[in-house]
Design a protein around this motif. Structure first.
Motif, PDB file in Angstrom:
ATOM      1  N   UNK A   5       1.391  -1.121   0.015  1.00 36.21           N
ATOM      2  CA  UNK A   5       0.158  -0.372   0.383  1.00 36.21           C
ATOM      3  C   UNK A   5       0.783   0.910  -0.044  1.00 36.21           C
ATOM      4  N   UNK A   6       0.194   2.560  -0.559  1.00 33.50           N
ATOM      5  CA  UNK A   6       0.732   3.445  -0.572  1.00 33.50           C
ATOM      6  C   UNK A   6       1.022   4.020   1.150  1.00 33.50           C
ATOM      7  N   UNK A   7       2.206   5.281   1.162  1.00 28.50           N
ATOM      8  CA  UNK A   7       2.727   5.676   2.607  1.00 28.50           C
ATOM      9  C   UNK A   7       1.196   6.715   2.527  1.00 28.50           C
ATOM     10  N   UNK A   8       0.333   6.999   2.260  1.00 26.11           N
ATOM     11  CA  UNK A   8      -1.582   7.822   2.735  1.00 26.11           C
ATOM     12  C   UNK A   8      -1.999   6.654   3.753  1.00 26.11           C
ATOM     13  N   UNK A   9      -1.236   5.545   3.751  1.00 26.96           N
ATOM     14  CA  UNK A   9      -2.333   4.217   4.953  1.00 26.96           C
ATOM     15  C   UNK A   9      -1.655   4.927   5.955  1.00 26.96           C
ATOM     16  N   UNK A  10      -0.459   4.849   6.176  1.00 29.83           N
ATOM     17  CA  UNK A  10       0.327   5.433   7.757  1.00 29.83           C
ATOM     18  C   UNK A  10      -0.125   6.660   7.587  1.00 29.83           C
ATOM     19  N   UNK A  11       0.239   7.815   6.856  1.00 31.34           N
ATOM     20  CA  UNK A  11       0.110   8.722   7.400  1.00 31.34           C
ATOM     21  C   UNK A  11      -1.261  10.030   7.809  1.00 31.34           C
ATOM     22  N   UNK A  12      -2.754   9.109   7.142  1.00 31.58           N
ATOM     23  CA  UNK A  12      -4.152   9.553   7.116  1.00 31.58           C
ATOM     24  C   UNK A  12      -4.109   8.005   8.203  1.00 31.58           C
ATOM     25  N   UNK A  13      -3.656   7.000   8.893  1.00 26.19           N
ATOM     26  CA  UNK A  13      -4.454   6.104   9.764  1.00 26.19           C
ATOM     27  C   UNK A  13      -5.078   7.121  10.883  1.00 26.19           C
ATOM     28  N   UNK A  14      -6.127   6.917  11.048  1.00 27.44           N
ATOM     29  CA  UNK A  14      -6.426   7.396  13.109  1.00 27.44           C
ATOM     30  C   UNK A  14      -5.169   6.951  13.888  1.00 27.44           C
ATOM     31  N   UNK A  15      -4.728   7.633  14.714  1.00 30.78           N
ATOM     32  CA  UNK A  15      -3.607   7.898  15.285  1.00 30.78           C
ATOM     33  C   UNK A  15      -4.253   6.657  16.840  1.00 30.78           C
ATOM     34  N   UNK A  16      -4.861   5.374  16.675  1.00 29.57           N
ATOM     35  CA  UNK A  16      -4.759   5.205  17.616  1.00 29.57           C
ATOM     36  C   UNK A  16      -4.644   3.115  18.019  1.00 29.57           C
ATOM     37  N   UNK A  17      -4.344   2.481  18.052  1.00 28.68           N
ATOM     38  CA  UNK A  17      -4.523   1.229  17.812  1.00 28.68           C
ATOM     39  C   UNK A  17      -5.706   0.327  18.068  1.00 28.68           C
ATOM     40  N   UNK A  18      -7.190   0.801  18.315  1.00 34.34           N
ATOM     41  CA  UNK A  18      -8.314   0.104  18.355  1.00 34.34           C
ATOM     42  C   UNK A  18      -8.676   0.001  16.781  1.00 34.34           C
ATOM     43  N   UNK A  19      -8.491   1.530  16.492  1.00 37.84           N
ATOM     44  CA  UNK A  19      -8.667   1.881  14.838  1.00 37.84           C
ATOM     45  C   UNK A  19      -8.036   2.139  13.842  1.00 37.84           C
ATOM     46  N   UNK A  20      -6.314   1.691  14.414  1.00 36.58           N
ATOM     47  CA  UNK A  20      -5.717   0.941  13.113  1.00 36.58           C
ATOM     48  C   UNK A  20      -6.253  -1.288  12.944  1.00 36.58           C
ATOM     49  N   UNK A  21      -6.363  -1.361  14.582  1.00 37.47           N
ATOM     50  CA  UNK A  21      -6.408  -2.996  14.197  1.00 37.47           C
ATOM     51  C   UNK A  21      -8.038  -3.302  12.938  1.00 37.47           C
ATOM     52  N   UNK A  22      -9.136  -2.147  13.688  1.00 37.28           N
ATOM     53  CA  UNK A  22     -10.613  -2.179  12.602  1.00 37.28           C
ATOM     54  C   UNK A  22     -10.067  -1.890  10.887  1.00 37.28           C
TER      55      UNK A  22
END
Length: 199
Positions: A133-150
Motif C-alpha cells: 500500500x501507499x504511504x497514505x495508509x500510515x500517514x492518514x491512519x487514525x492514531x489509536x491502536x483500536x482504529x488501526x486494528x479495525x
C-alpha cells in the motif's frame, strides 16, 4: 288490485333478468381474467427460462465496511460477471481490495481505509496474500491502536474471504513496516471476528 300485482310481477321479472345478465357478464369477465393471467404466467415462465439460458456466471466477493458511528465492520456482498474485462488484467482479490479502498459510502457504511491510500501491489504465495500500500495508509491512519486494528481487519477479512487465502502480510511502498500505532505489522494476519457485531 290486479294492476298492482301485474306491476309487481313485471318488476320482479325485470330485476331477475337484470341480475342474471350481470352475473353472466361477471362470470365472463372472471374467465377472461383467468385466461389473461394464465397467458401472462406462461410468458413470464418462458422469459425466466430465456434469462437462465443467457445468464453469465458471476464471481462473488465481500467487503468489510465500517459503520459510520460505531466501531464495527459489516460484510457486504458484491458480484462481478466472470467475463468482465477487468478480470483479464486483475485478480478478484485486487478488484475487491481496490473497491474497499475506493468505496464512496452507502447509507451508514463507509470505507475504513485511510484517505488517499493506493493499492500498489498484491500477490499470493502458499496461502499468503502480500499487499503493498501507499504511504497514505500510515500517514492518514487514525492514531489509536483500536482504529488501526479495525482497518487491518477490514482488509484481511476482505482478502481471506476467497478460498485458498489463509493470511495477509503488509508492505508500505515496497518496504516492510514493523509497527503502526502499536499494532505489529510484521506478522501474518488471519480472519478476525474482533470487530464483527455478532461475535
Amino acid at each position: 288490485m290486479k294492476k298492482l300485482i301485474t306491476i309487481l310481477l313485471t318488476l320482479t321479472l325485470i330485476t331477475t333478468l337484470f341480475v342474471g345478465c350481470s352475473k353472466k357478464d361477471k362470470v365472463k369477465e372472471e374467465q377472461g381474467n383467468l385466461k389473461d393471467n394464465a397467458v401472462t404466467e406462461v410468458k413470464e415462465e418462458s422469459k425466466s427460462e430465456d434469462v437462465e439460458e443467457d445468464k453469465v456466471e458471476e464471481v462473488n466477493y465481500v467487503l468489510y465496511l465500517k459503520q459510520k458511528s460505531i466501531p464495527f465492520i459489516f460484510a457486504e456482498k458484491y458480484t462481478i460477471k466472470a467475463d468482465d474485462p477487468k478480470l483479464k488484467d486483475k485478480s478478484i482479490e485486487w478488484i475487491a481490495l481496490e473497491h474497499l479502498i475506493n468505496f464512496k459510502g452507502f447509507q451508514d457504511f463507509i470505507s475504513p481505509i485511510p484517505e488517499g491510500t493506493k493499492l500498489l501491489g498484491l500477490n499470493k504465495e502458499n496461502g499468503i496474500v502480500y499487499v503493498d500500500l501507499s504511504k497514505e495508509f500510515i500517514d492518514n491512519m487514525p492514531k489509536d491502536k483500536q482504529s488501526t486494528k479495525l482497518v487491518i481487519d477490514s482488509i484481511v477479512n476482505t482478502l481471506t474471504f476467497f478460498d485458498g487465502n489463509e493470511s495477509v502480510m503488509f508492505k508500505i511502498e515496497g518496504q516492510a513496516v514493523k509497527k503502526i500505532n502499536g499494532v505489529d505489522l510484521s506478522k501474518q494476519f488471519y480472519f478476525s471476528s474482533d470487530f464483527l457485531p455478532d461475535k
